[in-house]
Design an enzyme around this catalytic site. Sequence first.
Site, PDB file in Angstrom:
ATOM      1  N   ASP A  70       0.842  -1.208   0.000  1.00 33.05           N
ATOM      2  CA  ASP A  70       0.000   0.000   0.000  1.00 33.05           C
ATOM      3  C   ASP A  70       0.876   1.257   0.000  1.00 33.05           C
ATOM      4  O   ASP A  70       0.383   2.381  -0.080  1.00 33.05           O
ATOM      5  CB  ASP A  70      -1.018  -0.014   1.145  1.00 33.05           C
ATOM      6  CG  ASP A  70      -0.368  -0.019   2.506  1.00 33.05           C
ATOM      7  OD1 ASP A  70       0.873  -0.126   2.592  1.00 33.05           O
ATOM      8  OD2 ASP A  70      -1.105   0.076   3.517  1.00 33.05           O
ATOM      9  N   SER A  71       2.212   1.041   0.037  1.00 34.31           N
ATOM     10  CA  SER A  71       3.144   2.149  -0.203  1.00 34.31           C
ATOM     11  C   SER A  71       2.923   2.722  -1.598  1.00 34.31           C
ATOM     12  O   SER A  71       3.434   3.808  -1.908  1.00 34.31           O
ATOM     13  CB  SER A  71       4.597   1.673  -0.044  1.00 34.31           C
ATOM     14  OG  SER A  71       4.815   0.494  -0.796  1.00 34.31           O
ATOM     15  N   ASP A 100      -1.288  -6.139  -0.601  1.00 35.92           N
ATOM     16  CA  ASP A 100      -1.379  -5.475   0.702  1.00 35.92           C
ATOM     17  C   ASP A 100      -2.800  -4.944   0.899  1.00 35.92           C
ATOM     18  O   ASP A 100      -3.258  -4.104   0.111  1.00 35.92           O
ATOM     19  CB  ASP A 100      -0.385  -4.302   0.684  1.00 35.92           C
ATOM     20  CG  ASP A 100       0.171  -3.996   2.049  1.00 35.92           C
ATOM     21  OD1 ASP A 100      -0.235  -4.657   3.028  1.00 35.92           O
ATOM     22  OD2 ASP A 100       1.020  -3.085   2.133  1.00 35.92           O
ATOM     23  N   LYS A 104      -1.555  -9.398   2.654  1.00 31.49           N
ATOM     24  CA  LYS A 104      -0.846  -8.961   3.868  1.00 31.49           C
ATOM     25  C   LYS A 104      -1.734  -7.967   4.593  1.00 31.49           C
ATOM     26  O   LYS A 104      -2.440  -7.179   3.952  1.00 31.49           O
ATOM     27  CB  LYS A 104       0.491  -8.299   3.494  1.00 31.49           C
ATOM     28  CG  LYS A 104       1.202  -7.625   4.663  1.00 31.49           C
ATOM     29  CD  LYS A 104       2.620  -7.247   4.331  1.00 31.49           C
ATOM     30  CE  LYS A 104       2.791  -5.859   3.781  1.00 31.49           C
ATOM     31  NZ  LYS A 104       2.296  -4.767   4.644  1.00 31.49           N
ATOM     32  N   GLU A 135      -1.847  -5.352   8.311  1.00 30.75           N
ATOM     33  CA  GLU A 135      -1.114  -4.809   9.454  1.00 30.75           C
ATOM     34  C   GLU A 135      -1.876  -5.051  10.748  1.00 30.75           C
ATOM     35  O   GLU A 135      -3.099  -4.934  10.778  1.00 30.75           O
ATOM     36  CB  GLU A 135      -0.935  -3.281   9.278  1.00 30.75           C
ATOM     37  CG  GLU A 135      -0.032  -2.909   8.127  1.00 30.75           C
ATOM     38  CD  GLU A 135       0.145  -1.402   7.983  1.00 30.75           C
ATOM     39  OE1 GLU A 135      -0.226  -0.635   8.904  1.00 30.75           O
ATOM     40  OE2 GLU A 135       0.673  -0.991   6.943  1.00 30.75           O
ATOM     41  N   GLU A 156       8.627  -4.249  10.696  1.00 31.64           N
ATOM     42  CA  GLU A 156       9.109  -2.973  10.147  1.00 31.64           C
ATOM     43  C   GLU A 156       9.741  -2.090  11.213  1.00 31.64           C
ATOM     44  O   GLU A 156       9.150  -1.825  12.267  1.00 31.64           O
ATOM     45  CB  GLU A 156       7.933  -2.236   9.458  1.00 31.64           C
ATOM     46  CG  GLU A 156       8.375  -0.910   8.855  1.00 31.64           C
ATOM     47  CD  GLU A 156       7.448  -0.366   7.790  1.00 31.64           C
ATOM     48  OE1 GLU A 156       6.523  -1.071   7.345  1.00 31.64           O
ATOM     49  OE2 GLU A 156       7.657   0.801   7.392  1.00 31.64           O
TER      50      GLU A 156
HETATM   51  O1  KIV Z   1       3.470  -1.158   1.702  1.00 26.71           O
HETATM   52  C1  KIV Z   1       4.641  -1.572   1.716  1.00 26.71           C
HETATM   53  O2  KIV Z   1       5.476  -1.268   0.841  1.00 26.71           O
HETATM   54  C2  KIV Z   1       5.034  -2.434   2.819  1.00 26.71           C
HETATM   55  C3  KIV Z   1       6.490  -2.762   2.936  1.00 26.71           C
HETATM   56  C4  KIV Z   1       7.178  -1.648   3.578  1.00 26.71           C
HETATM   57  C5  KIV Z   1       6.702  -4.025   3.651  1.00 26.71           C
HETATM   58  O3  KIV Z   1       4.230  -2.811   3.600  1.00 26.71           O
END
Ligand code: KIV
Length: 286
Positions: free
Chosen positions: A50-51, A89, A118, A120, A187
Amino acid sequence: MQNQRKPKVTISEIMDKKKNNQKITMLTSYDYSISRICNEADLDIVLIGDSAATVMLGCDSTREIGMDEMLTFCKGVANGITRPLIVGDMPFGSYQTGKSDSISNAIKFLRCGCDAVKLEGGREVVDIIKNLTSFGIPVMGHIGLKPQTTPLYHGYSSQGKTAEEAVKLLSEAKAVEEAGVFSIVLEKVTSEVSSVITQVVKVPIIGIGCGPHVDGQVLVIHDMLGLYKDIEPKFVKRYLNLSGQIFDAIKEYENEVKTGKFPQEEHTYHMREEEFAKLEKMLRRV
Ligand code: KIV
């Protein structure tokens, strides 16, 4: 395309890497062109993080991206990958609202070509993880600095600097492990605490900003390629200065267009001579 012939990386291969003491390699990717290169390079895991909110859309926070945008990025990535495991994500708001939303959103990721999702969180997401895995959806956990929420309370500082914090992180790792994740992204946690968590937890710990004593590493691909020269977190190693190289190429192109150096004969298409003569005759008549 050598890697198109190799079989897809499986969840058990990722889990076995920890047992066999082999490091896991993971990078983010958000589009088709970069994903094709990741595929050829034989990475273990490609994450559509989600970056994407910050590096692809220029938002201030990962909280600003939603399912529709994430799924568009997933489609491009999935079209470029045959071998690495693809993890999508789950964006902020796509799993916090309950089991039913999290299942239907995770299924959207799988339908777009992801192999796993994934999300959080620690104890607060245990029921969500249990539910997803009970339906056969592989889940990667994410603890330590959680960019969707941590910065609201603590900014972007590293985690696990006190013994109390370390115990809390360890219990979060154990909780998501027991809920059924196949691996955990950790992280920005101190190297000492990352090492303890890696030894205690049985599933692979994939670190970002956690030092070397973890089971694998992940970086945001824009960071390691040097695509943003103004952003340089301590934990990132820049393997390229791509923003500089792209800038130089654009300036050279600009200059060559202005001075007539581009395009040259080799970049140009032609009519057959007799066809051109015919055209000239027709034009004269007109
Ligand atoms: O969103 C992302 O890029 C991440 C990584 C930093 C693991 O969660």
